[in-house]
Design a protein around this motif. Structure first.
Motif, PDB file in Angstrom:
ATOM      1  N   ASP A 156       0.835  -1.214   0.000  1.00 46.29           N
ATOM      2  CA  ASP A 156       0.000   0.000   0.000  1.00 46.29           C
ATOM      3  C   ASP A 156       0.860   1.250   0.000  1.00 46.29           C
TER       4      ASP A 156
ATOM      5  N   GLU B 214       0.629   4.300  -2.740  1.00 45.15           N
ATOM      6  CA  GLU B 214       0.330   5.670  -2.318  1.00 45.15           C
ATOM      7  C   GLU B 214       1.433   6.638  -2.752  1.00 45.15           C
TER       8      GLU B 214
ATOM      9  N   GLU C 270       1.639   7.503  -6.526  1.00 41.38           N
ATOM     10  CA  GLU C 270       0.702   8.532  -6.993  1.00 41.38           C
ATOM     11  C   GLU C 270       1.289   9.926  -6.783  1.00 41.38           C
TER      12      GLU C 270
END
Length: 368
Positions: free
Chosen positions: A240, A244, A247
């Protein structure tokens, strides 16, 4: 101000070595395209080549550089290298790059070839294991007509700025003139995607010019995290974290390379989630490429006395259990520090390349 057209032969993606190939095999067409472009903007021409590269029949001014960087299709980056500086780009549309009082323009051999011959053809580099081939194909040709998809696990389209696709989907893809189709890297069923991503992120780290923090630190940190997935030190939360941060990098990185260098890793995480989870949680590589030197710690359920000494010694809170019950190491949290081994007077904490059968629920000592 006079104009300088630099033919950059040092900006290829590591997976798409097209520039020198074109100079050595289609020099006349490249020169024709360069001359047309130069005449259109009234510029003199300079060829920028990698050090120790000889192109027979290439006339005109030639400069050599030890830098090979995806930023070297940017005029400011090229001007910096010509001036003896690092190849760091300037992206602003209204910025004019200068070298010795000349405005710098940049063209690649592939673009020059397109000017001379049109854009109905595309040069595609096929990377398959240690073998690299360059094919000239017509735009619109199906990928399945260019390479065999038998035994293929995945394809990487576009190199370090590209993305992974499954062969079942790639069969219907058509070659386009876009950079995405400059290279196709083949991964077979014998290839470990996680290990392959380690190599890709290491190459991305080397390719980063280091100008912006997001790209410089992103490539370095991602490389470290993925490498830890192959040595038993990564956690599922790292997946994760990568998504994140990628991006943020895609929005804030300074140049197209930085903005897109996370795509291969992120696309691999999405398509091969199970393979990544096997590496992280189960410490298993079905391809046999990872964990060759990794030590997996476990508590022998037949010898554990349920004393709790290892629980107290673990700095990661990776050991579950209570007095009188068999203790179990959470492999997702274990950092293989070995402190539990030193704390266990019974010697029941052991290591193995593959974990044996262990309790899946709370079990009393001597009852497993």
């Amino acid at each position: 101000m006079e104009k300088l057209l630099v033919v950059s032969c040092v900006s290829d993606d590591v997976k798409a070595p097209i520039s020198i190939y074109l100079l050595k095999n289609y020099l006349e067409d490249v020169v024709t395209g360069v001359e047309k472009y130069a005449a259109n903007i009234d510029a003199r021409v300079m060829y920028l080549l990698p050090e120790n590269t000889d192109v027979e029949g290439l006339d005109g001014e030639v400069r050599y550089t030890g830098y090979v960087s995806p930023t070297l299709n940017n005029p400011y980056s090229v001007a910096q290298v010509l001036s003896g500086n690092l190849p760091r780009p300037m992206i602003q549309d209204d910025f004019v790059a200068e070298y010795e009082n000349q405005e710098v323009f940049v063209i690649t051999p592939e673009t020059a070839y397109g000017i001379a011959k049109g854009t109905d053809e595309k040069f595609v580099v096929i990377n398959n294991g240690d073998k690299t081939d360059v094919k000239k194909v017509n735009v619109g040709t199906k990928i399945s007509e260019v390479i065999s998809l038998d035994g293929v696990k995945a394809l990487l389209l576009g190199g370090l700025k590209g993305e992974f696709v499954l062969p079942s989907n790639a069969a219907d893809y058509s070659i386009e003139a876009a950079e995405k189709y400059s290279s196709i890297t083949v991964y077979t069923n014998e290839d470990c995607i996680v290990e392959s991503c380690v190599k890709l992120m290491n190459q991305a780290k080397d390719a980063s010019c280091g100008k912006c923090v997001l790209c410089r630190e992103g490539t370095s940190q991602f490389n470290q995290i993925v490498e830890e997935m192959t040595t038993g030190k990564a956690k599922m939360t790292d997946v994760d974290l990568i998504k994140e941060v990628s991006e943020l990098i895609s929005i804030g990185a300074y140049c197209p390379f930085g903005q897109n260098m996370t795509k291969p890793l992120v696309s691999a995480l999405e398509l091969f989630a199970e393979e990544f989870e096997e590496h992280i949680k189960r410490k298993v590589c079905k391809c046999g490429k990872c964990y060759k030197a990794a030590e997996l710690y476990y508590i022998d359920p037949d010898e554990c006395q349920g004393c709790g000494d290892c629980i107290d010694a673990c700095p990661e809170d990776a050991i579950e259990g209570k007095d009188g019950f068999i203790h179990v190491i959470d492999q997702d949290l274990c950092e293989q520090c070995g402190k539990c081994v030193a704390a266990c007077d019974e010697g029941c904490i052991k290591t193995a390349a593959k974990l044996p059968k262990l309790p899946k629920k709370r079990t009393k000592v001597g009852k497993f």
